[in-house]
Enzyme design. Structure first.
Site, PDB file in Angstrom:
ATOM      1  N   TYR A  16       0.834   3.800  -2.273  1.00  0.00           N
ATOM      2  CA  TYR A  16       1.947   2.846  -2.352  1.00  0.00           C
ATOM      3  C   TYR A  16       2.553   2.667  -0.967  1.00  0.00           C
ATOM      4  O   TYR A  16       2.743   3.637  -0.220  1.00  0.00           O
ATOM      5  CB  TYR A  16       3.038   3.345  -3.308  1.00  0.00           C
ATOM      6  CG  TYR A  16       4.270   2.463  -3.285  1.00  0.00           C
ATOM      7  CD1 TYR A  16       4.356   1.350  -4.111  1.00  0.00           C
ATOM      8  CD2 TYR A  16       5.313   2.718  -2.409  1.00  0.00           C
ATOM      9  CE1 TYR A  16       5.471   0.515  -4.054  1.00  0.00           C
ATOM     10  CE2 TYR A  16       6.425   1.892  -2.349  1.00  0.00           C
ATOM     11  CZ  TYR A  16       6.492   0.791  -3.175  1.00  0.00           C
ATOM     12  OH  TYR A  16       7.592  -0.033  -3.118  1.00  0.00           O
ATOM     13  N   GLU A  20       5.827  -5.437  -0.459  1.00  0.00           N
ATOM     14  CA  GLU A  20       5.298  -4.281  -1.180  1.00  0.00           C
ATOM     15  C   GLU A  20       3.806  -4.439  -1.424  1.00  0.00           C
ATOM     16  O   GLU A  20       3.353  -5.510  -1.820  1.00  0.00           O
ATOM     17  CB  GLU A  20       6.041  -4.142  -2.511  1.00  0.00           C
ATOM     18  CG  GLU A  20       5.597  -2.977  -3.367  1.00  0.00           C
ATOM     19  CD  GLU A  20       6.352  -2.909  -4.678  1.00  0.00           C
ATOM     20  OE1 GLU A  20       7.280  -2.089  -4.791  1.00  0.00           O
ATOM     21  OE2 GLU A  20       6.032  -3.718  -5.588  1.00  0.00           O
TER      22      GLU A  20
END
Length: 379
Positions: free
Chosen positions: A101, A189
């Site tokens: 992530y 993101e």
């Protein structure tokens, strides 16, 4: 301005961030026409501005053309979290070794941009934060220094142990930071950030939210706005100099100033009413803005009463009054309207409204106005 995955990846590609080959399609026939460009397997991905697409069945891996077309037909009939799927991304499948992530967001508490990384990629970061917060590494960036090389290196080695892969991840992190800053993003993101079996680093998914207030500096990005998932009334309001957000209540609000608009909605709820909208006509209201504001409010058939709450500073109360008279002449206003006008040219405004003979409920305070409009909305 929330960008869909395909648009986010278009921006990432321009900044040198590696993504898999992909094509955007809107119909089964369009998918059929592009499949020859891909080696199988391919991934069929629903394009909607929400998370949880995979869990909802909106992401499927197809081993051949038959499966790809079948999955496309299925996904285009879906709704994911209440949003209909209108676009499909066909993408080359990745040979996934590791899912990570990477995200950048403004931390309003510290008033700094923060980079977050985690070895637990492929799941919602909120879930990781709740279940295993120590798995997230965060760095708050200095507003002038930005992301330094040693910080990018530290983050890279927080994600991977292999030095060669870490170099690629470090480049990846620095590239995403450039995207975040140079496009005036509120969020950038990549989840998951994938390490493939051959060591390549790929943005397998991407989510970018651009700051609407800065979009005038990036006119080339306006074309990436997906109107299928935008509130057209809010966009129209913005083009007319109004700030408008539709809500679920039945009391229309027309107010000058964002703070006063919030306070107006709060006091309406205090008296048992439910606001139908947030509507700020701005600090210097022309008569046309008041008419346009009333037109927006009246489109909502759930609205049973309207409260106009103006505290005139830069805004002139007489301009508001002229705009309201104009609105009554041009629009079919049959709903009860409660109005509170105080401040600059207040007496002149009241004189205009008295001469007009409009069926208004004049009040002297915000509390009185909120109470009255809440009563009228239930009649």
């Amino acid at each position: 301005m929330k960008l869909l995955e395909y648009a986010s990846k278009e921006i990432l590609s321009k900044y040198g961030v590696p993504v898999k080959k992909n094509r955007l399609c809107k119909t089964v026939n369009e998918v059929k026409a592009v499949l020859d460009e891909f080696a199988f397997p391919v991934v069929v991905k629903a394009q909607v501005p929400v998370g949880g697409r995979g869990k909802a069945g909106g992401i499927k891996v197809a081993k051949d053309k038959v499966e790809a077309l079948s999955y496309t037909a299925q996904i285009l009939k879906m709704e994911i979290k209440g949003l209909p799927v209108k676009k499909i991304l066909i993408e080359e499948a990745a040979r996934i070794k590791t899912e990570l992530y990477l995200g950048i967001v403004l931390d309003r508490t510290s008033k700094r941009n923060v980079i977050m990384v985690s070895r637990e990629g492929g799941v919602e970061i909120e879930e990781v934060a709740r279940m295993n917060p120590q798995a997230i590494v965060k760095i708050h960036l200095h507003p002038y220094l930005g992301l330094t090389d040693f910080q990018a290196k530290y983050l890279a080695y927080s994600l991977v142990d292999d030095s060669e892969v870490a170099k690629k991840v470090q480049y990846f992190i620095k590239s995403l930071y450039r995207v975040f800053v140079e496009t005036d993003s509120q969020l950038a993101e990549i989840n998951p950030l994938v390490i493939e079996e051959d060591g390549n680093v790929i943005a397998l998914d991407a989510k970018i939210i651009l700051d609407d207030n800065a979009i005038y500096r990036h006119q080339e990005l306006e074309s990436l706005r997906d109107l299928d998932y935008e509130n057209l009334e809010e966009l129209e309001a913005k083009s007319k100099g109004l700030s408008f957000v539709k809500l679920d209540g039945n009391i229309g609000c027309c107010v000058n100033g964002a703070g006063l608009a919030m306070a107006t909605m709060d006091i309406i709820k205090l008296y048992g009413g439910e606001p139908a909208n947030f509507l700020d006509v701005g600090g210097s209201s022309s008569p046309d803005k008041i008419k346009n504001a009333m037109e927006l409010i009246l489109r909502d058939k759930r609205v049973k009463a309207i409260l106009i709450n103006i505290f005139g500073g830069i805004t002139r109360c007489d301009d508001v009054a002229v705009g309201l008279v104009q609105a009554y002449k041009e629009l079919n206003i049959t709903l009860p309207v409660v109005i509170r006008l105080t401040g600059t040219n207040e007496e002149k405004a009241k004189e205009i409204l008295n001469k007009s003979g409009l069926p208004l409920y004049g009040v002297s305070s915000m509390a009185e106005g909120a109470k009255r409009v809440s009563e009228l909305a239930v009649k």
